[in-house]
Every structure is written in structure tokens, then in C-alpha cells.
Write a protein that holds these residues in place. Structure first.
Motif, short mmCIF file in Angstrom:
data_model
loop_
_atom_site.label_atom_id
_atom_site.label_comp_id
_atom_site.label_asym_id
_atom_site.label_seq_id
_atom_site.Cartn_x
_atom_site.Cartn_y
_atom_site.Cartn_z
N UNK A 89 0.87 -1.16 0.00
CA UNK A 89 0.00 0.00 0.00
C UNK A 89 0.91 1.22 0.00
N UNK A 139 1.45 16.91 -6.46
CA UNK A 139 0.42 15.88 -6.62
C UNK A 139 0.64 14.83 -5.56
N UNK A 140 -0.45 14.23 -5.14
CA UNK A 140 -0.36 13.21 -4.10
C UNK A 140 -1.35 12.10 -4.42
N UNK A 141 -0.93 10.86 -4.17
CA UNK A 141 -1.80 9.72 -4.45
C UNK A 141 -1.51 8.62 -3.44
N UNK A 142 -2.51 7.81 -3.20
CA UNK A 142 -2.31 6.64 -2.36
C UNK A 142 -3.18 5.51 -2.88
N UNK A 143 -2.67 4.29 -2.75
CA UNK A 143 -3.43 3.15 -3.22
C UNK A 143 -2.59 1.89 -3.22
N UNK A 144 -3.21 0.82 -3.66
CA UNK A 144 -2.52 -0.46 -3.70
C UNK A 144 -1.47 -0.46 -4.82
N UNK A 181 -3.48 0.12 -8.41
CA UNK A 181 -4.62 0.92 -8.80
C UNK A 181 -4.12 2.16 -9.52
N UNK A 182 -4.89 2.63 -10.47
CA UNK A 182 -4.55 3.87 -11.15
C UNK A 182 -5.34 5.01 -10.52
N UNK A 183 -4.63 5.87 -9.84
CA UNK A 183 -5.29 6.94 -9.07
C UNK A 183 -5.67 8.08 -10.01
N UNK A 184 -6.88 8.55 -9.86
CA UNK A 184 -7.35 9.64 -10.70
C UNK A 184 -7.35 10.95 -9.91
N UNK A 185 -7.36 12.04 -10.65
CA UNK A 185 -7.40 13.35 -10.04
C UNK A 185 -8.81 13.88 -9.94
N UNK A 220 -3.72 10.51 -12.64
CA UNK A 220 -2.62 11.41 -12.28
C UNK A 220 -1.33 10.99 -12.99
N UNK A 240 4.33 9.39 -12.35
CA UNK A 240 5.34 9.50 -11.31
C UNK A 240 4.73 9.46 -9.91
#
Lengths: 252, 305
Positions: free
Chosen positions: B97, B111-116, B150-154, B160, B163
Motif C-alpha cells: 500500500x 500531486x499526491x496519491x495513495x493506493x494499492x 490501482x490507477x489513481x485519478x485526479x 494522475x 510518477x
């Protein structure tokens, strides 16, 4: 072991959230046919009152930099940030194929350029060779024009509201790929623009006054077998293309 | 065989130890070293051993210069499970994670993202041991990284930047070999693994990578151990839609120092460590920061009914 599916479910539920993004400072650039050119469409008159029907007109315009106002910053900018593109080379230089002969609204998206905080006064654009896939005979050409030239045409004032039909006036049509090196043009912004954390997006519109491209150009020379005549005409044409570009004042 | 429910309840998250590599990251300088090396309790596993672990990794890096400079901060929680099918074969699965933040100092973009992230499946095989209570052991490891990220969206619904995504979403078979030397209070190991990366998302094409890891460990009594090692990585440059990223790939070596401690009748192992870059020949402009690691490993007690 019976707890493992529960653990897996808990883990999978601790899943994706929507990300957050704060766009960086950047300029968004587009090109439009200048108001005058758009009004006359593809038929217009040169400064010498020669009629031109522009059946086709292609060029590639690439914004390469928005440069700071003061000379020292501009020099440092060129040294430290020669290519103002985003990380890792995975953002290609924005490059727009402008087709002034296309029907409909003449507006082209030229892409975006990332910028740092500062005060900006200039937009540098380059006229690039046309893409190699645009046509087998156009590879390496910076400009492709297909004008019909009316050598005996009079002034705009002499032309009645209904233009004479093309077949009624002597004219010659040409297909002219013009080959040259990429050419850089520096355009003044209408006024200096300050960009910072509170003002992150700069919208720029480049007007293309294509009706000025043939001013002072003897169009038949562009197709001449005489290399000297042709080179001189092409040079004048390319100078006119550079001079036809201007950044509009989009301020409300 | 039934699990001891009390001990299982004590380990909420699944754990992993032998045969579990740390999850890969999208960038080329990440995942420096082979994290499949067994920590304390590196003896040959017994058939039916079930291990789980939770590991936390915090790292940072910088790429590019001028307007293109980008800084990345990443925290990764790796949850995994390992099961010894036979005394010679251990299979494992690990799921990360990931929380990532990228900052572009010049343009003030963030930009910030979190996910599997991408899941790792690994098999570790013991092919050689010199005796029943081995002093020397060697074997192979085979694995595959699966594009489970997972592909994190904005806010606008679009994905997003790659990177900041938890992982590349690329399939990566991998294979390697390992050797261990066991002579209490010393333990030493060396391992090498090669990753073949398939294409990731958004046109991202990670470069293949070779990982090398050297680790020495000295037990301090029966509870603690000190660890020193070197982790190295060579990676080919990444590409984006066929365009090579000049600030990617190259060689990086990081020194590792850590401490491990065992509790609860040797079933619970806690380790903390730090990695620091010591040598690099990286392409373009890249800089890897300090990596902090901490983990908990638990052996589930399997008893007959």
C-alpha cells in the motif's frame, strides 16, 4: 487460517482514494487566424493589391519558451532551463500543425509550457518542418502553400461586392513546399505578466496574419527554376511568416 | 492442523519473511537490493511454516534539473504471507500500500496519491545444503510482479501523472540465486535477481533491472542481532511512449545498517534499518535519499488438534 479472508478484505478496503493535484505554473498557448484574415477567408489581397486565393496553407508552430522580462534573467533562463519541459522527457515539445486553409473556426491548440514564478515579457516560438507523415512530397518542408496568383488583379476598392468568378480572371495556381531550417521568433507579450503561487496559469493567443505572407513576394518566383530567384522569394516569404505572428491582448 | 487463534489475532496484518521481496516502485532507482534475505531465524524452514510480515519503508528521491526538477517522497507498507510447502520450497505473496507525493519546486506544482501497488509472488528454493544443520545453503528464487496497482485519478477524473502513481502497473517476471552462510553468531548472505519489466501504464516502459544484495549479521545473545550490508541495483533507462528518459537508469549502491530482535519464543521478529547511498553512476540528474525501514515478522504456531 479462517481469518485470512477477513484480513484480505480489510486490506483491499484500505484502497485507492482520489489523488490530489495542484497544477504548477504554466502557460497555455493557442493560435488563431488574425481577425482580418478570418474576415476575408482564403481570398485576400497583398500589400501590392495582388489577389491571392489560398487553397492550402500548412505550417508547424511550436512554442518553446516564455522568457522573463529582464535581460539577466533571460540569459540565466537560457543557460539553466534550455528546454522548459516537464520531468523525465516524457512531455514532448508542444507542436501545432496550422492549416490556414481549413474550413470553420481557425483556432489551434499549441499546448502548454511549465514555468517558474517570475515576470514574463516574451513568447518564443519556432517554425518547424512539417511532420514526415503529412505527405510524401512535403518531408522536410517548413511551409506548404497552394496559392492561386492573380497577376493582373486590381485594388480591393475596385472589386465589386461580388468577387469575379475565378475563371473570369487570369490566374495561376501553385503548389509550393518551402524547405528551410527551424526558425525561432521572439514575440512581445502585450504587457508584462507576473506569475506566482496565486497566479499560476498564463493564457496566450498567437494571431497568425496569413494574409500578410505574400506581401512583397512575386509568387511565380517561388516556383522558378532559377535557384537565386526562388531562394530570394522564399526568404522573403519566410520573413513575412515570422512577421505575421503576434501575441494578442486577451485581458478582459 | 489448526492455527493458534490467539497468536493469529496478535498479528492482524499478514506477514512475510523468507522469499518475500520488497515491492518495486515505479522509479528506476528504487528497490535497491534484494529484500528476500532471511533475517534472524534464517534456518531452513520446516514444512508447513506460515509466516507473515508488515514492513514500512520511507524513501525519497530527486530527478531532473531546473524547470524539470521533481522531488518524490514515498511511504510504502508491505504486507505479505509466506508458506513453506516443503523444507526446500517456500512460496510467498506480498502486496504494498503506497502513498506518494511529488513536488516540482520550480513550477510549484504538487500531486499526491495513495493506493494499492503491484503484487509480488515469489518462490524460494533450497537446492544445496552441506549437512542436516547447514553451514552453507544455496538456491534459486523465481517470481513475478503482477500489475495489481490501482490507477489513481485526479479531481477531473483523469489519471494522475505516472510518477505519483502507487506503482507502474507493469508485469515483471524475475529470477535469481542466493547463498547463505550460517555459523552462529554470524550469518552472511548474497543474492542476485534480474527483473524483466513489461510495459506499464500511460506509456511508461520501465527498464529491466539487476539487484544485488550482500548482508552480514551478528547475533548479540539470543535476542538481538546487528546487521550490515550493501544493496546495489543496475537498471536500464525508462522510456515513455518510446522516448528514453535521460534522468533514469544507471547504477546505485546503498549501505544498510539495521537491528533485529526476536520475542515470544522466537515467533515474533522486529527489525529496523536504514539505507544510505554510498556509490552511484546514475544517468542524467538523479539523487536517492535515505531509506528508512521497519518491520514485524510473525511465525504462526501450527499445532495438531
Amino acid at each position: 487460517m479462517r481469518y485470512l479472508p477477513l484480513m484480505a478484505t480489510v486490506l483491499l478496503c484500505a484502497c485507492t482514494e482520489a489523488g490530489t493535484v495542484t497544477p504548477g505554473i504554466h502557460a497555455e498557448i493557442r493560435a488563431i487566424a488574425s481577425p482580418a484574415a478570418a474576415e476575408h477567408g482564403r481570398t485576400f489581397y497583398t500589400a501590392e493589391d495582388k489577389r491571392i486565393d489560398l487553397l492550402n496553407g500548412l505550417l508547424v508552430l511550436s512554442p518553446v519558451a516564455v522568457t522573463p522580462c529582464d535581460t539577466l534573467s533571460a540569459t540565466l533562463w537560457d543557460l539553466l532551463m534550455p528546454a522548459a519541459y516537464a520531468h523525465g522527457g516524457h512531455v514532448e515539445a508542444p507542436r501545432g500543425v496550422i492549416d490556414v486553409s481549413a474550413a470553420g473556426e481557425l483556432s489551434w491548440d499549441l499546448g502548454a509550457i511549465p514555468l517558474s514564478a517570475g515576470k514574463y515579457c516574451f513568447l518564443d516560438v519556432e517554425v518547424w518542418p512539417l511532420p514526415s507523415d503529412i505527405g510524401p512530397d512535403l518531408s522536410g518542408a517548413s511551409l506548404y502553400l497552394a496559392p492561386c496568383w492573380y497577376p493582373d488583379s486590381g485594388t480591393v476598392a475596385d472589386v465589386p461586392d461580388a468577387d469575379p468568378q475565378p475563371d473570369e480572371v487570369a490566374h495561376t495556381c501553385y503548389q509550393l513546399p518551402v524547405r528551410s531550417q527551424a526558425r525561432k521568433v521572439s514575440l512581445d507579450l502585450p504587457s508584462p505578466v507576473e506569475l506566482d503561487s496565486g497566479s499560476r496559469t498564463l493564457h496566450l493567443t498567437v494571431a497568425v496574419q496569413y494574409e500578410r505572407w505574400f506581401d512583397g513576394v512575386n509568387v511565380p518566383d517561388l516556383a522558378s527554376d532559377n535557384a537565386v530567384l526562388r531562394a530570394a522569394a522564399e526568404a522573403k516569404l519566410l520573413d513575412n511568416v515570422a512577421a505575421s505572428l503576434a501575441v494578442l491582448d486577451d485581458s478582459p | 492442523m489448526t492455527l493458534s487463534c490467539a497468536r493469529l489475532a496478535a498479528a492482524v496484518a499478514a506477514l512475510a519473511l523468507a522469499g518475500i521481496p520488497a515491492a518495486a516502485m515505479a522509479c528506476s532507482t528504487c528497490k535497491c537490493g534484494d529484500y528476500t534475505i532471511t533475517l534472524m531465524g534464517a534456518e531452513k524452514p520446516f514444512q508447513g511454516r506460515l509466516r507473515g510480515s508488515v514492513e514500512y519503508v520511507s524513501r525519497s528521491e530527486m530527478q531532473g534539473s531546473g524547470i524539470a526538477r521533481r522531488e518524490t517522497d514515498e511511504q510504502r507498507t508491505l504486507v505479505g504471507l509466506a508458506y513453506s510447502v516443503t523444507p526446500s520450497l517456500t512460496i510467498a505473496a506480498q502486496l504494498p500500500f503506497v502513498q506518494k507525493r511529488i513536488t516540482d519546486p520550480a513550477t510549484l506544482g504538487e500531486a499526491e496519491a495513495r493506493g494499492l501497488g503491484d503484487m509480488d509472488l515469489t518462490g524460494r528454493l533450497v537446492l544445496y545444503q552441506d549437512r542436516a544443520f547447514p553451514r552453507h545453503m544455496a538456491g534459486l528464487r523465481l517470481g513475478i510482479r503482477l500489475p495489481t496497482a490501482e490507477e489513481v485519478t485526479g479531481p477531473g477524473g483523469g489519471p494522475l501523472d505516472i510518477d505519483v502513481q502507487p506503482d507502474a502497473g507493469a508485469t515483471a517476471p524475475n529470477a535469481g540465486a542466493w547463498y547463505g552462510y550460517y555459523r552462529f553468531p554470524w550469518f552472511a548472505s548474497v543474492s542476485a535477481t534480474y527483473f524483466w519489466y513489461g510495459d506499464g501504464r500511460q506509456g511508461f516502459e520501465p527498464g529491466d533491472a539487476t539487484l544485488l544484495s550482500l548482508l552480514s549479521q551478528r547475533a548479540i545473545g539470543q535476542t538481538f542481532a546487528l546487521q550490515l550490508g550493501v544493496d546495489a541495483r543496475y537498471a536500464r533507462p525508462n522510456s515513455f511512449s518510446g522516448v528514453t528518459d535521460p534522468d533514469s537508469g544507471g547504477t546505485l549502491a546503498m549501505a544498510y545498517a539495521g537491528v533485529a530482535a526476536r520475542f515470544l519464543s522466537d515467533e515474533l521478529l522486529i527489525n529496523v534499518g536504514i539505507q544510505e547511498p554510498v556509490l552511484d553512476n546514475l544517468n542524467g540528474v538523479q539523487e536517492e535519499g535515505t531509506t528508512w525501514r521497519a518491520g514485524v515478522t510473525y511465525d504462526f504456531s501450527l499445532t495438531e488438534d
